[in-house]
Structure formats: C-alpha cells, structure tokens
Design a protein around this motif. Structure first.
Motif, PDB file in Angstrom:
ATOM      1  N   PHE A 288     -51.263  63.332  58.171  1.00  7.90           N
ATOM      2  CA  PHE A 288     -50.616  62.970  59.429  1.00  7.90           C
ATOM      3  C   PHE A 288     -50.795  64.100  60.437  1.00  7.90           C
ATOM      4  O   PHE A 288     -51.074  63.874  61.609  1.00  7.90           O
ATOM      5  N   ARG A 289     -50.669  65.328  59.982  1.00  6.39           N
ATOM      6  CA  ARG A 289     -50.870  66.495  60.853  1.00  6.39           C
ATOM      7  C   ARG A 289     -52.300  66.548  61.368  1.00  6.39           C
ATOM      8  O   ARG A 289     -52.545  66.901  62.528  1.00  6.39           O
ATOM      9  N   THR A 290     -53.263  66.167  60.520  1.00  4.05           N
ATOM     10  CA  THR A 290     -54.670  66.115  60.949  1.00  4.05           C
ATOM     11  C   THR A 290     -54.816  65.176  62.138  1.00  4.05           C
ATOM     12  O   THR A 290     -55.504  65.499  63.111  1.00  4.05           O
ATOM     13  N   LEU A 291     -54.169  64.015  62.075  1.00  3.93           N
ATOM     14  CA  LEU A 291     -54.209  63.069  63.198  1.00  3.93           C
ATOM     15  C   LEU A 291     -53.454  63.609  64.409  1.00  3.93           C
ATOM     16  O   LEU A 291     -53.933  63.526  65.543  1.00  3.93           O
ATOM     17  N   ALA A 292     -52.261  64.153  64.180  1.00  5.68           N
ATOM     18  CA  ALA A 292     -51.450  64.656  65.282  1.00  5.68           C
ATOM     19  C   ALA A 292     -52.163  65.779  66.037  1.00  5.68           C
ATOM     20  O   ALA A 292     -52.020  65.897  67.253  1.00  5.68           O
ATOM     21  N   ASP A 293     -52.948  66.571  65.330  1.00  5.10           N
ATOM     22  CA  ASP A 293     -53.667  67.682  65.965  1.00  5.10           C
ATOM     23  C   ASP A 293     -54.700  67.211  66.984  1.00  5.10           C
ATOM     24  O   ASP A 293     -55.051  67.956  67.899  1.00  5.10           O
ATOM     25  N   VAL A 294     -55.206  65.989  66.848  1.00  2.00           N
ATOM     26  CA  VAL A 294     -56.202  65.465  67.797  1.00  2.00           C
ATOM     27  C   VAL A 294     -55.632  64.340  68.667  1.00  2.00           C
ATOM     28  O   VAL A 294     -56.329  63.762  69.490  1.00  2.00           O
ATOM     29  N   ALA A 295     -54.346  64.030  68.484  1.00  2.27           N
ATOM     30  CA  ALA A 295     -53.729  62.897  69.184  1.00  2.27           C
ATOM     31  C   ALA A 295     -53.305  63.257  70.599  1.00  2.27           C
ATOM     32  O   ALA A 295     -52.973  64.401  70.901  1.00  2.27           O
TER      33      ALA A 295
END
Length: 130
Positions: free
Chosen positions: A67-74
């Motif tokens: 989820f953090r991986t997605l949030a980092d590019v969101a």
C-alpha cells in the motif's frame, strides 16, 4: 468490459509479464506475493513514464508495504464509505471482509476528485522532497 479497457489481462495472460502503457485500471490479485508484485510493477511503470495515469482498486491495508508503494506514487486516495461489492458475469455480488481504497496516480487530480467525491472521503497527497 465494464471498465471499457482497450486491453485486458486475465490471470492466464500473466499481467506481470506484459508491458503496461498509457492509462491503467488495476484490480490486482489480493493474495501475496502477487499483490506486492503488481503494485511494484505499476509504481515502476509510472516512474519510467510508460504508464501516464492509473487507478487502482485495492484493500485499504494502509499498514502494508505494498500500500505504501502505491501511496508513494499516488496523487490522491478515495476511501469509499462502506465496502465495495464485487461483481463478475454469472456470479452473485461478493462483499469483501475489509474496506477498499481507490488510489489515483496521474495529472488529473481535479477530475479524479470530482468523480470520486461522492463515494467516500478523499485524501490528496503531497510529495515530500528527497
């Protein structure tokens, strides 16, 4: 068909082995290690510039690394009110055991917020330097 995608990857196509370009709608497999692998592939494709914008429907497991991986590019995240009922042809709608998030990556933040504001609350993400 519902999303009206020009290209659609099924489990038999092994989406992780395909090139992702342009705009992407992703509802990844939720099991490990696949969910991590799909999230990492999307983040890498965004950073490389092959994917220009994406929307991901995913569990709202904010404590996980994927989820953090997605949030980092969101650019923004919508947390829907209630749980999303999943539909597929020939099956009854299924309600998951936890809530979901709709994660947006791309330049059209205002349009995303306009279209998703009625589904729940929105969080716009600020990018930190370094």
């Amino acid at each position: 068909h519902v999303v009206k995608a020009a290209q659609f990857f099924t489990p038999g196509d092994d989406g992780l082995q395909q090139r992702w370009d342009g705009r992407v709608w992703m509802n990844p497999p939720y099991a490990q290690p696949l969910v991590t692998q799909f999230c990492e592939k999307l983040a890498d494709s965004l950073r490389a510039g092959t994917v220009l914008a994406a929307i991901v429907l995913i569990n709202n497991a904010t404590e996980t690394q994927w989820f953090r991986t997605l949030a980092d590019v969101a650019s923004a995240i919508c947390f829907p009110t209630g749980r999303v009922r999943f539909w597929s042809p020939g099956k009854d709608a299924a309600t998951p055991l936890q809530g979901q998030a709709v994660v947006y990556m791309g330049p059209s933040l205002d349009a995303f917020c306009h279209h998703f504001a009625s589904f729940g609350f929105l969080v716009a993400l600020l990018k930190r330097e370094g």
